[in-house]
Motif scaffolding. Sequence first.
Motif, mmCIF file in Angstrom:
data_model
loop_
_atom_site.group_PDB
_atom_site.id
_atom_site.type_symbol
_atom_site.label_atom_id
_atom_site.label_comp_id
_atom_site.label_asym_id
_atom_site.label_seq_id
_atom_site.Cartn_x
_atom_site.Cartn_y
_atom_site.Cartn_z
ATOM 1 N N ILE A 108 0.991 -1.210 0.081
ATOM 2 C CA ILE A 108 0.122 0.058 0.065
ATOM 3 C C ILE A 108 1.021 1.131 0.072
ATOM 4 O O ILE A 108 1.569 1.636 0.947
ATOM 5 N N TYR A 109 0.903 1.931 -1.155
ATOM 6 C CA TYR A 109 1.824 2.917 -1.343
ATOM 7 C C TYR A 109 3.065 2.896 -0.652
ATOM 8 O O TYR A 109 3.637 3.737 0.124
ATOM 9 N N PRO A 110 3.627 2.032 -1.378
ATOM 10 C CA PRO A 110 5.042 1.812 -0.588
ATOM 11 C C PRO A 110 6.125 2.475 -1.063
ATOM 12 O O PRO A 110 6.249 3.184 -2.089
ATOM 13 N N GLY A 111 7.299 2.828 -0.234
ATOM 14 C CA GLY A 111 8.307 3.358 -0.722
ATOM 15 C C GLY A 111 9.353 2.230 -1.028
ATOM 16 O O GLY A 111 9.915 1.397 -0.067
ATOM 17 N N LEU A 112 10.028 2.270 -2.392
ATOM 18 C CA LEU A 112 10.967 1.003 -2.674
ATOM 19 C C LEU A 112 12.136 1.407 -3.264
ATOM 20 O O LEU A 112 12.783 0.513 -3.708
ATOM 21 N N GLN A 113 12.600 2.982 -3.395
ATOM 22 C CA GLN A 113 13.951 3.123 -3.748
ATOM 23 C C GLN A 113 14.274 4.354 -3.379
ATOM 24 O O GLN A 113 13.319 5.441 -2.953
ATOM 25 N N ALA A 114 15.560 4.560 -3.326
ATOM 26 C CA ALA A 114 16.067 5.920 -2.779
ATOM 27 C C ALA A 114 17.362 6.599 -3.724
ATOM 28 O O ALA A 114 18.159 7.154 -3.310
ATOM 29 N N LEU A 115 17.171 6.007 -5.018
ATOM 30 C CA LEU A 115 17.979 6.547 -5.798
ATOM 31 C C LEU A 115 17.767 7.818 -6.694
ATOM 32 O O LEU A 115 18.388 8.610 -6.955
ATOM 33 N N ASP A 116 16.150 7.882 -6.830
ATOM 34 C CA ASP A 116 15.908 9.006 -7.690
ATOM 35 C C ASP A 116 14.765 9.720 -6.847
ATOM 36 O O ASP A 116 13.553 9.247 -7.193
ATOM 37 N N PHE A 117 15.062 10.881 -6.329
ATOM 38 C CA PHE A 117 13.693 11.526 -5.762
ATOM 39 C C PHE A 117 13.418 12.832 -6.780
ATOM 40 O O PHE A 117 12.900 13.742 -6.443
ATOM 41 N N ASN A 118 13.607 12.534 -7.983
ATOM 42 C CA ASN A 118 13.185 13.396 -8.856
ATOM 43 C C ASN A 118 12.131 13.006 -10.205
ATOM 44 O O ASN A 118 12.087 13.302 -11.337
ATOM 45 N N LEU A 119 11.757 11.728 -9.739
ATOM 46 C CA LEU A 119 10.537 11.172 -10.542
ATOM 47 C C LEU A 119 9.484 12.053 -10.485
ATOM 48 O O LEU A 119 9.314 12.870 -9.753
ATOM 49 N N PRO A 120 8.452 12.114 -11.623
ATOM 50 C CA PRO A 120 7.783 12.828 -11.759
ATOM 51 C C PRO A 120 6.790 13.109 -10.412
ATOM 52 O O PRO A 120 6.284 14.234 -10.033
ATOM 53 N N SER A 121 6.372 11.921 -9.690
ATOM 54 C CA SER A 121 5.661 12.017 -8.587
ATOM 55 C C SER A 121 6.036 13.059 -7.513
ATOM 56 O O SER A 121 5.510 13.708 -6.587
ATOM 57 N N TYR A 122 7.497 12.776 -7.467
ATOM 58 C CA TYR A 122 8.098 13.563 -6.257
ATOM 59 C C TYR A 122 8.226 14.950 -6.704
ATOM 60 O O TYR A 122 8.324 15.922 -5.635
ATOM 61 N N HIS A 123 8.100 15.521 -7.836
ATOM 62 C CA HIS A 123 7.996 16.793 -8.159
ATOM 63 C C HIS A 123 6.714 17.181 -8.090
ATOM 64 O O HIS A 123 6.274 18.302 -7.622
ATOM 65 N N GLN A 124 5.727 16.646 -8.838
ATOM 66 C CA GLN A 124 4.105 16.894 -8.831
ATOM 67 C C GLN A 124 3.525 17.141 -7.451
ATOM 68 O O GLN A 124 2.909 18.015 -7.185
ATOM 69 N N ASN A 125 4.007 16.271 -6.600
ATOM 70 C CA ASN A 125 3.589 16.222 -5.057
ATOM 71 C C ASN A 125 4.552 16.662 -4.049
ATOM 72 O O ASN A 125 4.354 16.325 -2.835
ATOM 73 N N ARG A 126 5.389 17.381 -4.348
ATOM 74 C CA ARG A 126 6.551 17.714 -3.359
ATOM 75 C C ARG A 126 5.892 18.485 -2.359
ATOM 76 O O ARG A 126 6.725 18.379 -1.032
ATOM 77 N N GLY A 127 5.049 19.218 -2.243
ATOM 78 C CA GLY A 127 4.523 20.120 -1.327
ATOM 79 C C GLY A 127 3.155 19.571 -0.690
ATOM 80 O O GLY A 127 2.435 20.096 -0.024
ATOM 81 N N VAL A 128 2.635 18.279 -1.038
ATOM 82 C CA VAL A 128 1.433 17.697 -0.461
ATOM 83 C C VAL A 128 1.686 16.998 0.802
ATOM 84 O O VAL A 128 2.295 15.810 0.723
ATOM 85 N N PRO A 129 0.876 17.487 1.860
ATOM 86 C CA PRO A 129 0.999 16.611 3.061
ATOM 87 C C PRO A 129 0.262 15.270 3.115
ATOM 88 O O PRO A 129 -0.650 15.053 2.189
ATOM 89 N N PRO A 130 0.815 14.323 3.995
ATOM 90 C CA PRO A 130 1.590 14.606 4.936
ATOM 91 C C PRO A 130 3.126 14.453 4.634
ATOM 92 O O PRO A 130 4.166 14.612 5.438
ATOM 93 N N LEU A 131 3.381 13.655 3.385
ATOM 94 C CA LEU A 131 4.848 13.399 3.088
ATOM 95 C C LEU A 131 5.561 14.386 1.923
ATOM 96 O O LEU A 131 5.031 14.026 0.663
ATOM 97 N N PHE A 132 6.120 15.487 2.206
ATOM 98 C CA PHE A 132 6.746 16.068 1.529
ATOM 99 C C PHE A 132 8.179 15.465 0.906
ATOM 100 O O PHE A 132 8.431 14.438 1.230
ATOM 101 N N ARG A 133 8.333 15.970 -0.206
ATOM 102 C CA ARG A 133 9.403 15.164 -1.025
ATOM 103 C C ARG A 133 10.761 15.242 0.064
ATOM 104 O O ARG A 133 11.483 14.260 0.017
ATOM 105 N N GLU A 134 11.018 16.354 0.633
ATOM 106 C CA GLU A 134 12.251 16.482 1.460
ATOM 107 C C GLU A 134 12.026 15.590 2.614
ATOM 108 O O GLU A 134 13.092 14.917 3.029
ATOM 109 N N ARG A 135 10.849 15.291 3.097
ATOM 110 C CA ARG A 135 10.720 14.254 4.343
ATOM 111 C C ARG A 135 10.908 13.001 3.907
ATOM 112 O O ARG A 135 11.479 12.078 4.648
#
Length: 297
Positions: A108-135
Amino acid sequence: MWKGSGHATTPKRFADSHEKICRYIARESNSVVVSVGYRLAPEHKYPAAYEDCLNATIHFMKKAEHYGVDPANITVCGDSAGGNLAAAVSQTLAGRSDLPSLRAQVLIYPGLQALDFNLPSYHQNRGVPPLFRERAAFFALQYLNGHALHMQEVLEGSHIPPDMRLKYRKWVSPDHIPEKFKVRGYKPHKPHKPREFKAEDFEKAKRFCEPNLCPLLAEDAVIQQLPESFILTCEYDVLRDDGLLYKKRLEDNGVPVTWYHLEDGFHGIISFYDYCGLSFPSGKKGLDSVVKFIKGL
């Protein structure tokens, strides 16, 4: 006899919200649900949480009949970080001849990699709470090292050698994200300056390339042995593309996948299907999709 067992890898700090989820899944799917209170970062760094979940799963598989559960009908399940752990456990157990095969994995909405934090969803939703891109990067580094130093370098991607980035591009790349997910304001990431690999950053973050930490990077030979899978993604979630990329990898390797996408969902929405008077119908729909999948096994 119970239909089977769901193994919900849920952190203790979310025990209150996840207890309701586990009870709901158990009741509605007529299953035994075991929730693992694994050790938490930053006090307990990787691989503590992974080892706790793996050990708990193996123990339960060996003792399943004691709990009235068919050993051939055991499913691992988790959300967010728990989805990462469920995927890692499933990969580790794939092909083990001394244990029953897992019946399924539910991510369920898993986090599966830490190589690329610039995939489309990371930028489109970078400021969407509760999980911001930086967080997301902060939590990944906390889990790995017990601190979040070098977070900016990880966000920019300078922690991965060029040859290794090229190797994993076949699995982790915006090119593998369907175009319909890129129409919402996505522009390919262009660093302010050319990405410069820094060996010292890689030394601190090289374990991000281990599949037990980033399951999306497992070899095809492992992926091919995985059980039937369910993946839930949310449109307004930085981790959306992790789920989409893993879905593609599973399908490319012949693993049956049931995918459920919440068009109006955000990260963590399942926990809010009925939480302290707060309710999101979409969260209930997502939870019911999990129940439906388990009941259909």
